[in-house]
Design an enzyme around this catalytic site. Structure first.
Site, PDB file in Angstrom:
ATOM      1  N   GLU A 284       0.841  -1.213   0.000  1.00  0.00           N
ATOM      2  CA  GLU A 284       0.000   0.000   0.000  1.00  0.00           C
ATOM      3  C   GLU A 284       0.874   1.260   0.000  1.00  0.00           C
ATOM      4  O   GLU A 284       0.549   2.245  -0.654  1.00  0.00           O
ATOM      5  CB  GLU A 284      -0.965  -0.006   1.185  1.00  0.00           C
ATOM      6  CG  GLU A 284      -1.867  -1.245   1.293  1.00  0.00           C
ATOM      7  CD  GLU A 284      -2.501  -1.689  -0.004  1.00  0.00           C
ATOM      8  OE1 GLU A 284      -2.737  -0.848  -0.896  1.00  0.00           O
ATOM      9  OE2 GLU A 284      -2.758  -2.912  -0.148  1.00  0.00           O
ATOM     10  N   TYR A 373      -1.713  -8.105 -11.112  1.00  0.00           N
ATOM     11  CA  TYR A 373      -0.710  -8.055 -10.038  1.00  0.00           C
ATOM     12  C   TYR A 373       0.525  -8.879 -10.415  1.00  0.00           C
ATOM     13  O   TYR A 373       1.630  -8.368 -10.540  1.00  0.00           O
ATOM     14  CB  TYR A 373      -1.283  -8.651  -8.732  1.00  0.00           C
ATOM     15  CG  TYR A 373      -2.326  -7.814  -8.052  1.00  0.00           C
ATOM     16  CD1 TYR A 373      -3.637  -7.779  -8.521  1.00  0.00           C
ATOM     17  CD2 TYR A 373      -2.026  -7.073  -6.918  1.00  0.00           C
ATOM     18  CE1 TYR A 373      -4.602  -7.036  -7.869  1.00  0.00           C
ATOM     19  CE2 TYR A 373      -2.999  -6.331  -6.253  1.00  0.00           C
ATOM     20  CZ  TYR A 373      -4.281  -6.315  -6.738  1.00  0.00           C
ATOM     21  OH  TYR A 373      -5.223  -5.576  -6.094  1.00  0.00           O
TER      22      TYR A 373
HETATM   23  N1  BES Z   1      -5.828  -1.237  -4.675  1.00  0.00           N
HETATM   24  C1  BES Z   1      -5.878  -2.540  -4.121  1.00  0.00           C
HETATM   25  C2  BES Z   1      -7.230  -2.908  -3.565  1.00  0.00           C
HETATM   26  C3  BES Z   1      -8.368  -2.827  -4.559  1.00  0.00           C
HETATM   27  C4  BES Z   1      -8.222  -3.227  -5.869  1.00  0.00           C
HETATM   28  C5  BES Z   1      -9.593  -2.362  -4.146  1.00  0.00           C
HETATM   29  C6  BES Z   1      -9.282  -3.134  -6.757  1.00  0.00           C
HETATM   30  C7  BES Z   1     -10.653  -2.259  -5.023  1.00  0.00           C
HETATM   31  C8  BES Z   1     -10.496  -2.652  -6.343  1.00  0.00           C
HETATM   32  C9  BES Z   1      -4.815  -2.736  -3.031  1.00  0.00           C
HETATM   33  O1  BES Z   1      -3.648  -2.000  -3.218  1.00  0.00           O
HETATM   34  C10 BES Z   1      -4.385  -4.166  -3.116  1.00  0.00           C
HETATM   35  O2  BES Z   1      -3.856  -4.530  -4.120  1.00  0.00           O
HETATM   36  N2  BES Z   1      -4.632  -4.953  -2.065  1.00  0.00           N
HETATM   37  C11 BES Z   1      -4.210  -6.322  -2.014  1.00  0.00           C
HETATM   38  C12 BES Z   1      -2.959  -6.423  -1.166  1.00  0.00           C
HETATM   39  C13 BES Z   1      -1.959  -7.441  -1.582  1.00  0.00           C
HETATM   40  C14 BES Z   1      -1.617  -7.527  -3.041  1.00  0.00           C
HETATM   41  C15 BES Z   1      -0.670  -7.263  -0.788  1.00  0.00           C
HETATM   42  C16 BES Z   1      -5.336  -7.129  -1.421  1.00  0.00           C
HETATM   43  O3  BES Z   1      -6.265  -6.542  -0.839  1.00  0.00           O
HETATM   44  O4  BES Z   1      -5.331  -8.337  -1.536  1.00  0.00           O
HETATM   45 ZN    ZN Z   2      -2.489  -2.760  -4.870  1.00  0.00          ZN
END
Ligand code: BES
Ligand code: ZN
Length: 584
Positions: A284, A373
């Site tokens: 984050e 990702y």
């Molecule tokens: N930005 C995302 C969360 C998100 C993505 C919310 C799409 C709504 C729509 C956040 O940065 C994220 O990627 N969170 C991951 C963390 C992990 C990759 C370390 C999660 O929540 O799994």
């Molecule tokens: Zn993210």
């Protein structure tokens, strides 16, 4: 740089008057589950424009003298909501008074009981839900400055994801919290949280916010944040947003983390007491550069946010905890990615395994996966390995500098990449195939970590680890994820007998075990599964666990009963995700 193409997820059309600043006043009404709001919006010029809204009750649209401005509210589109259009007057300022709906997709209301203390309410904008709490150009191609005032009950705190807390003033009946965000942001990053929140300082520019019962443990868990920030600054340049605070959310929070500017929202599962949660904080935090400073211009280009951020997260983790820990994390992400590939194949949706898919007409949340990702990060790592770390790091710095405070799409990035690293590298790596082709390219880089081998070996042989095994938590996770799927009940029983994983404190490990045991049909864990599903709201946990239950007819009936009892405690986006998982 100007973005001329339109975002298919917004009614705003490139070329119309653009938002430059929003000044927002919000009063939550917990009993009615409604926000009463005023948004004063400053545009870059007069003329006809459009805002996105969804499920908003628009009360008044006026100029600053409260003279009415005629407006048109379109009929609701099930995906996009309603277009709100009007002529921006000469003075370029428009005030909108409105109320939100109790069912707004971007707001979660929690009673005292659900929040575990006093009531709690917060927003989640990404991807396209900001329009359910604020009328705005809800497209990541538009950036604007932002200020907000929260009017809250005197026993609660009101936090805005912004760098300056202007102040809190209190009367008998309410407290007014004022915040200012002098750096331009996009709509999906507009966020607030109101609850019984206290904080502890980690440094002069970072603090941890949490509900009182969590604070001490959380501050200890996240004590390395200043080190992560220093590593981020060495790698990517000065921290761009002034402060970096984190907020530990209630269990119902549907994500692991959300990079709201200056105030990341984090799942409480990260506060595990064993240091395993910090890599999500690194993720984050890394978004401050890759996502919040340089932003994807539309949701097809989401991989520019997440792929770059996983790459940057792993570089920060490497600096602070070493390459073995970083690449163990990458390996775990690969397993999630492989699951997603299988899912998309089964569902006949293979096109969503492209890094840059066409998502017009689709809710980005519905096709959320680890493809942007993991595949995105692997492409960047491949480029890094091809040109060498030194050249690639210099490229990353130039990329961030060239596009800071802007939004870019995939094509713009590919042009930049070609210019900076050269046509030869571009062709050799087969960047176009990575970006537009489906599946996982053959030339993907190998993931190496000394922490993987010993785990892999035991898992492959299907052996229970020796009682004195000294794995870190992510190694346990890897072990559970790598075990063959046709395990015997006896094996699960021995594993549980030796390590009591069904009640392990680390949520990730407990969850991996519960999924595995459920798939094997190991009945003794079912009450733990139920407890887990009633308590947690993170979608990454809910979807596979409900799906695992759904694999047998008895399990399915059980899943439906649990869901009926749990759904009122889930975020609206999570309710939808579980419905989809149970329907599959
Ligand atoms: N930005 C995302 C969360 C998100 C993505 C919310 C799409 C709504 C729509 C956040 O940065 C994220 O990627 N969170 C991951 C963390 C992990 C990759 C370390 C999660 O929540 O799994
Ligand atoms: Zn993210």
């Amino acid at each position: 740089m100007h973005i001329h193409s339109n975002d298919p997820h917004s009614f705003y059309q490139a070329g119309q008057p653009k938002i430059e600043l929003i000044s927002w006043v919000v009063t939550p009404d917990f009993s009615e589950k409604r926000l009463s709001c005023m948004a004063r919006i400053f545009f870059d010029r007069p003329g006809n424009t459009a805002l996105d809204t969804r499920d908003l009750r628009i009360l008044k649209v006026t100029d600053t003298d409260l003279v009415g401005i005629p407006f048109e509210l379109g009929s609701p589109d099930p995906l996009l909501g309603s277009r709100l259009s009007f002529d921006v007057p000469e003075k370029r300022v428009v005030e909108i008074r409105y109320e939100t709906s109790p069912d707004a997709h971007g707001i979660q209301w929690m009673s005292s009981e659900l929040a575990g203390g006093k009531p709690f309410v917060y927003t989640q904008g990404e991807a396209i839900n900001a329009r359910t709490y604020i009328p705005c150009q809800d497209t990541p191609s538009v950036k604007f400055k932002f200020g907000a005032t929260l009017v809250v009950p005197t026993d609660l705190r009101g936090l805005i994801a912004a760098s300056e807390h202007v102040g809190r003033t209190q009367t008998e009946s309410c407290a007014v919290e004022e915040w200012n965000m002098p750096f331009p942001i996009t709509s999906y990053l507009i966020a607030f949280a109101v609850g019984d929140l206290v904080s502890e300082e980690l440094s002069d520019r970072s603090r941890v916010w949490a509900q009182p019962h969590m604070l001490e443990k959380a501050a200890n868990e996240f004590r390395d944040i200043p080190k992560l920030m220093a590593a981020g600054e060495r790698l990517f340049g000065e921290y761009p947003f002034g402060r970096y605070d984190v907020l530990v959310m209630p269990d119902a929070f549907p994500y692991g983390g959300m990079e709201n500017p200056c105030l990341s929202f984090l799942t409480p599962a990260l506060v595990a007491g064993d240091g395993s949660g910090i890599s999500t904080v690194a993720h984050e935090l890394a978004h401050s550069w890759t996502g919040n400073l340089v932003t994807n211009a539309n949701w097809d280009s989401f991989w520019l946010n997440e792929g770059w951020t996983v790459w940057a997260e792993d570089r920060i983790v490497e600096e602070v905890y070493g390459a073995d820990v970083a690449m163990l994390g990458r390996k775990l992400l690969e397993l999630e990615f492989q699951d997603d590939l299988r899912h998309f194949e089964k569902a006949g949706e293979w096109r969503f395994t492209a890094l840059c898919p066409d998502t017009a007409g689709i809710d980005p949340d519905d096709v959320f996966s680890r493809v942007p990702y993991f595949k995105g990060a692997q492409l960047l790592t491949l480029l890094e390995q091809t040109v060498g770390r030194e050249r690639f790091d210099a490229f990353a710095l130039r990329y961030i500098d060239a596009f800071k405070y802007q939004s870019i799409d995939t094509e713009t990035f590919l042009d930049f990449l070609q210019t900076e690293l050269g046509q030869e590298v571009f062709d050799q790596v087969r960047v176009e195939e990575w970006v537009y082709g489906p599946g996982y390219p053959k030339n993907a880089p190998e993931i190496r970590s000394s922490l993987i081998g010993p785990v892999e070996e035991l898992a492959r042989k299907g052996e229970v680890p020796p009682p004195n095994v000294d794995w870190i938590m992510p190694q346990w996770q890897l072990y559970l994820e790598l075990l063959p799927r046709d395990l015997s009940l006896d094996f699960i029983d021995r594993l549980e007998g030796s390590f009591r994983l069904s009640t392990e404190e680390n949520t990730e490990v407990r969850w991996s075990f519960l999924v595995l045991a459920t798939k094997t049909g190991y009945l003794p864990v079912f009450s733990e599964v139920e407890r887990f599903l009633l308590a947690k709201g993170r979608m990454k946990y809910l979807k596979p666990l409900y799906a695992a239950l759904g694999e047998t007819p008895e399990g399915r009936a059980y899943a439906e009963i649990i869901f009926a009892n749990a759904r009122h405690s889930y975020h609206p986006v999570a309710v939808r995700a579980v419905e989809n998982a149970l329907a599959a």
